[in-house]
Design a protein around this motif. Structure first.
Motif, PDB file in Angstrom:
ATOM      1  N   SER A 367      64.218 -79.305  49.752  1.00 29.04           N
ATOM      2  CA  SER A 367      64.749 -80.652  49.483  1.00 29.04           C
ATOM      3  C   SER A 367      65.725 -80.618  48.312  1.00 29.04           C
ATOM      4  N   LEU A 368      65.388 -79.836  47.279  1.00 34.09           N
ATOM      5  CA  LEU A 368      66.297 -79.705  46.125  1.00 34.09           C
ATOM      6  C   LEU A 368      67.609 -79.066  46.546  1.00 34.09           C
ATOM      7  N   LEU A 369      67.539 -78.023  47.375  1.00 31.97           N
ATOM      8  CA  LEU A 369      68.750 -77.326  47.828  1.00 31.97           C
ATOM      9  C   LEU A 369      69.621 -78.237  48.685  1.00 31.97           C
ATOM     10  N   GLU A 370      68.973 -79.090  49.494  1.00 32.24           N
ATOM     11  CA  GLU A 370      69.722 -79.996  50.384  1.00 32.24           C
ATOM     12  C   GLU A 370      70.140 -81.281  49.678  1.00 32.24           C
ATOM     13  N   GLY A 371      69.511 -81.583  48.530  1.00 35.17           N
ATOM     14  CA  GLY A 371      69.850 -82.814  47.805  1.00 35.17           C
ATOM     15  C   GLY A 371      69.177 -84.045  48.378  1.00 35.17           C
ATOM     16  N   PHE A 372      68.035 -83.865  49.061  1.00 35.57           N
ATOM     17  CA  PHE A 372      67.303 -84.988  49.666  1.00 35.57           C
ATOM     18  C   PHE A 372      66.027 -85.285  48.871  1.00 35.57           C
ATOM     19  N   GLU A 373      65.618 -86.549  48.882  1.00 28.83           N
ATOM     20  CA  GLU A 373      64.321 -86.980  48.343  1.00 28.83           C
ATOM     21  C   GLU A 373      64.066 -86.433  46.939  1.00 28.83           C
ATOM     22  N   ILE A 374      65.048 -86.600  46.062  1.00 29.45           N
ATOM     23  CA  ILE A 374      64.954 -86.033  44.716  1.00 29.45           C
ATOM     24  C   ILE A 374      63.815 -86.662  43.921  1.00 29.45           C
ATOM     25  N   ARG A 375      63.582 -87.993  44.085  1.00 34.32           N
ATOM     26  CA  ARG A 375      62.496 -88.644  43.341  1.00 34.32           C
ATOM     27  C   ARG A 375      61.141 -88.046  43.747  1.00 34.32           C
ATOM     28  N   GLU A 376      60.987 -87.788  45.068  1.00 28.55           N
ATOM     29  CA  GLU A 376      59.738 -87.181  45.542  1.00 28.55           C
ATOM     30  C   GLU A 376      59.573 -85.778  44.954  1.00 28.55           C
ATOM     31  N   CYS A 377      60.687 -85.054  44.842  1.00 27.63           N
ATOM     32  CA  CYS A 377      60.652 -83.699  44.248  1.00 27.63           C
ATOM     33  C   CYS A 377      60.205 -83.771  42.786  1.00 27.63           C
ATOM     34  N   ILE A 378      60.737 -84.758  42.055  1.00 28.80           N
ATOM     35  CA  ILE A 378      60.366 -84.910  40.643  1.00 28.80           C
ATOM     36  C   ILE A 378      58.872 -85.229  40.530  1.00 28.80           C
ATOM     37  N   SER A 379      58.370 -86.080  41.428  1.00 27.19           N
ATOM     38  CA  SER A 379      56.928 -86.404  41.422  1.00 27.19           C
ATOM     39  C   SER A 379      56.092 -85.155  41.668  1.00 27.19           C
ATOM     40  N   TYR A 380      56.554 -84.299  42.613  1.00 23.47           N
ATOM     41  CA  TYR A 380      55.835 -83.056  42.908  1.00 23.47           C
ATOM     42  C   TYR A 380      55.835 -82.143  41.683  1.00 23.47           C
ATOM     43  N   VAL A 490      79.481 -73.983  52.517  1.00 22.42           N
ATOM     44  CA  VAL A 490      78.458 -74.274  53.538  1.00 22.42           C
ATOM     45  C   VAL A 490      77.221 -73.392  53.295  1.00 22.42           C
ATOM     46  N   LEU A 491      76.648 -73.531  52.109  1.00 21.22           N
ATOM     47  CA  LEU A 491      75.479 -72.734  51.738  1.00 21.22           C
ATOM     48  C   LEU A 491      74.200 -73.266  52.384  1.00 21.22           C
ATOM     49  N   VAL A 492      74.189 -74.568  52.672  1.00 22.22           N
ATOM     50  CA  VAL A 492      73.015 -75.168  53.310  1.00 22.22           C
ATOM     51  C   VAL A 492      73.374 -75.486  54.754  1.00 22.22           C
ATOM     52  N   PRO A 493      72.858 -74.704  55.731  1.00 23.67           N
ATOM     53  CA  PRO A 493      73.197 -74.954  57.138  1.00 23.67           C
ATOM     54  C   PRO A 493      72.780 -76.360  57.572  1.00 23.67           C
ATOM     55  N   LYS A 494      73.585 -76.948  58.470  1.00 22.12           N
ATOM     56  CA  LYS A 494      73.277 -78.301  58.959  1.00 22.12           C
ATOM     57  C   LYS A 494      71.998 -78.254  59.805  1.00 22.12           C
ATOM     58  N   PRO A 495      71.065 -79.181  59.548  1.00 23.12           N
ATOM     59  CA  PRO A 495      69.795 -79.161  60.294  1.00 23.12           C
ATOM     60  C   PRO A 495      69.912 -79.804  61.680  1.00 23.12           C
ATOM     61  N   MET A 496      70.913 -79.346  62.455  1.00 21.02           N
ATOM     62  CA  MET A 496      71.163 -79.942  63.774  1.00 21.02           C
ATOM     63  C   MET A 496      70.159 -79.429  64.798  1.00 21.02           C
ATOM     64  N   GLU A 497      69.811 -78.160  64.653  1.00 29.06           N
ATOM     65  CA  GLU A 497      68.901 -77.561  65.633  1.00 29.06           C
ATOM     66  C   GLU A 497      67.880 -76.696  64.927  1.00 29.06           C
ATOM     67  N   GLU A 498      66.832 -76.363  65.628  1.00 24.97           N
ATOM     68  CA  GLU A 498      65.768 -75.530  65.070  1.00 24.97           C
ATOM     69  C   GLU A 498      66.323 -74.152  64.717  1.00 24.97           C
ATOM     70  N   ASP A 506      72.351 -66.185  60.535  1.00 25.67           N
ATOM     71  CA  ASP A 506      73.102 -65.961  59.294  1.00 25.67           C
ATOM     72  C   ASP A 506      72.130 -65.570  58.176  1.00 25.67           C
ATOM     73  N   MET A 507      72.679 -65.392  56.982  1.00 25.67           N
ATOM     74  CA  MET A 507      71.865 -64.926  55.857  1.00 25.67           C
ATOM     75  C   MET A 507      70.851 -65.951  55.384  1.00 25.67           C
ATOM     76  N   ALA A 508      70.936 -67.184  55.868  1.00 22.08           N
ATOM     77  CA  ALA A 508      70.001 -68.234  55.446  1.00 22.08           C
ATOM     78  C   ALA A 508      68.566 -67.921  55.857  1.00 22.08           C
ATOM     79  N   GLY A 513      66.033 -70.384  56.664  1.00 26.23           N
ATOM     80  CA  GLY A 513      67.138 -71.139  57.266  1.00 26.23           C
ATOM     81  C   GLY A 513      67.636 -72.281  56.403  1.00 26.23           C
ATOM     82  N   ALA A 514      67.127 -72.382  55.156  1.00 26.05           N
ATOM     83  CA  ALA A 514      67.470 -73.534  54.302  1.00 26.05           C
ATOM     84  C   ALA A 514      68.690 -73.298  53.416  1.00 26.05           C
ATOM     85  N   TYR A 515      69.019 -72.033  53.126  1.00 26.96           N
ATOM     86  CA  TYR A 515      70.048 -71.781  52.100  1.00 26.96           C
ATOM     87  C   TYR A 515      70.581 -70.354  52.220  1.00 26.96           C
TER      88      TYR A 515
END
Length: 616
Positions: A367-380, A490-498, A506-508, A513-515
């Protein structure tokens, strides 16, 4: 690893020659003190020395007894004492105490100090200051490079990172330059040198300076392109949890000098077992770069293959059985032993990682690498700190949060810092100061003026004294720019597919597959473009200091196709096993072979331990 790859990758050079050079030089130095002698070895030189010259070799050259340097009084009865040490003031003072104690007691002995990898003026100054400069002979063992495997070479200098990047102490720059000079002399000439970072530039200049004094190389080149990469170009990658097998083994059991000690819970016995981890271990060779989720399946298949090989004995006549026993049985038994150890290690890792809520930890990192749900990350992270799960892991998550968000909001910074100090102790105030200085854990503030000023000074004047000034500015207001770099490269691959970890694209894959590691992506891009052209915005976000250098000696026409596709990457400040796995994957995809030369193999824990105020 089942993925499409090119089959025409070249063979790697034989780096066992580096060991022979180091061993011959050490033997020569020991023979400078003829007769029986006792040898005192610094603790962090014992494992590297064992890979170069074992006890039998030392005994053959009149070493009587071996001692570990422990900074306590010595009780040797030998008339000759030899000290094999790192160039550290504390150790030199300890030797001076031994010599002065002997002088006071009227005991006559010969003393020799061998500094490795080199001796510094400050050490000789201490000998003079202690009044023993004329009583000891000094030399240096230029043991710069230790091959850990076919494609990994280490300088075994973990202190390089803190000394150079935090303390601003550039004494190891010459050592790294000498290591490059040795590689160039034996396996060069190189065709091109690319680099990024201030330290990389200094190492390149040091190597070129030494090259002017050396002889011209005319032999066949075995290495083509060289990359020099500063660790502070990419802090995010080593701070991420490792999920490839070799990286996990390092995180949990700690790989030291290419070997690991598996504990009794792994060996299913009362004793720990020390195992060399390299390509000679056929089981390890097949799983080392695999995502951990694939490892059990591969080990199961390996076990079935072994059983099939054993079952071939049935129905053999006496002659066939004799051949089987003499040629195959020993190898099968060794493979069976290693297989049981790696299965034990995998089971132990599963138990330990489940206990620590590993999946939740990985989810937070992603989540930190993708920039999502940062408040939840801080709580964790807050929960992690308050539960006192792990001092280093809590610090690692704080640094990842700061690096990916380009600093913490002032209220978050103050709150998280206070909670950390309450949980782990106020003595870590200085650790926070160290992390801030390196830009690993900073507070967002109006510090743009310093960054702009640094940039202007850097462009106007290219001078060493001003370089120190710009370093001071950058340490006050370092910005990570991770989000902008991630978008551009494009360090964080798009989560379009599994993401299928069994057939990675790729190297992710090394981070589920996150980074894609920034350091490895930079190398890929420069190789594709044959230079930094088109990466101007990326290098600007990385604070510049990129360069293309002349390698000197040798023309492209006399170079084999194979050597052009052998790439040497030198990490200054250390690299992780995950990065090595990523480069191996890239090499398979593009038909290259990568050789990784590093000042030390590190992970997030070791990188942050170097920031602790009580380090060393």
């Amino acid at each position: 690893m089942a993925h499409s790859s090119r089959k025409d990758a070249p063979d790697l050079p034989d780096f066992s020659l580096l060991k022979r050079i180091a061993r011959d030089q050490l033997i020569y130095l020991l023979e400078q003190l003829p007769g029986k002698k006792d040898l005192f070895i610094e603790a962090d030189l014992m494992s590297p020395l064992d890979r170069i010259a074992n006890v039998t070799t030392l005994k053959e050259h009149e070493v009587d007894k071996l001692y570990k340097v422990d900074h306590k009084p010595v009780y040797s009865t030998s008339d000759q004492l030899c000290f094999l040490i790192r160039p550290r003031i504390q150790t030199v003072k300890w030797i001076a105490d031994i010599v002065n104690t002997d002088k006071a007691a009227g005991k006559l002995r010969s003393y020799k100090i061998i500094f490795s990898p080199q001796k510094f003026y400050v050490c000789e100054a201490v000998l003079e200051e202690q009044g023993i400069y004329g009583d000891v002979s000094t030399d240096e063992w230029a043991f710069h490079l230790l091959p850990l495997d076919d494609d990994i070479i280490s300088l075994e200098l973990p202190e390089f990172f803190r000394d150079n990047f935090l303390e601003g102490d550039q004494r190891w720059v010459t050592t790294a330059g000498s290591a490059l000079h040795l590689l160039h002399s034996v396996y060069g000439p190189f065709s091109k040198v690319y680099g990024i970072g201030r330290c990389a530039k200094m190492v390149y200049e040091s190597w070129r300076e030494q090259g002017k004094e050396g002889e011209k190389k005319t032999a066949q080149s075995e290495i083509g392109t060289v990359f020099l990469v500063d660790r502070d170009v990419d802090f995010v990658t080593p701070l991420c949890s490792q999920v490839v097998y070799e990286g996990l083994v390092d995180d949990i059991f700690r790989i030291k000098c290419g070997s690991v000690e598996f504990t009794p819970d792994v060996t299913s016995s009362e004793k720990s077992v020390k195992v060399m981890l390299n390509s000679q271990d056929k089981v390890f060779g097949e799983i080392r770069n695999e995502h951990f989720s694939n490892v059990f399946g591969l080990l199961s298949q390996k076990a079935r293959n072994l059983q099939t090989a054993y079952d071939r004995r049935r129905g053999m006549d006496i002659k066939q059985m004799k051949t089987f026993v003499s040629e195959e049985l020993k190898g099968l038994k060794q493979e069976h032993h290693l297989l049981s150890l790696h299965i034990g290690a995998s089971e132990s890792m599963v138990k330990r990682k489940t206990k620590q809520d590993f999946q939740e930890l990985l989810k937070t990192e992603h989540s930190l690498l993708e920039g999502f749900e940062i408040r939840e990350c801080i709580s964790y992270i807050e929960e992690h700190i308050n539960r006192q799960v792990s001092m280093i892991d809590s610090l690692r998550l704080l640094c990842l949060l700061s690096l990916t968000e380009n600093g913490l909001l002032p209220k978050d910074y103050r709150s998280l810092k206070a909670q950390y100090l309450q949980s782990y102790g106020t003595e870590h105030l200085l650790t926070f100061a160290n992390l801030r200085q390196l830009g690993l854990l900073v507070e967002q503030q109006a510090g743009e003026t310093l960054t702009v000023m640094e940039s202007k000074v850097g462009k106007l004047v290219n001078d060493k004294t001003v370089g120190k000034l710009t370093d001071a500015f950058s340490s006050l207001a370092k910005k990570s720019n991770f989000r902008a770099l991630s978008k551009r490269l494009v360090l964080v691959p798009k989560p379009m597919e599994e993401y299928d970890l069994r057939t990675p694209r790729d190297m992710a894959y090394i981070f589920s597959g996150a980074y894609i590691p920034l350091s490895c992506k930079l190398i890929e891009q420069v190789l594709e473009r044959e230079g930094w052209t088109g990466l101007e915005e990326v290098t600007r976000l990385l604070n510049g200091n990129e360069f293309v250098g002349s390698a000197g000696g040798g023309s492209e026409s006399g170079r084999t196709t194979d050597s052009r596709r052998i790439i040497l990457v030198m990490f200054l400040g250390g690299c992780s096993y995950s990065e090595i796995s990523a480069l191996r994957f890239l090499g398979k995809e593009k038909g290259y072979k990568f050789i990784v030369v590093t000042t030390a193999v590190i992970n997030g824990a070791r990188l942050l331990e170097a920031m602790l105020d009580n380090y060393g």
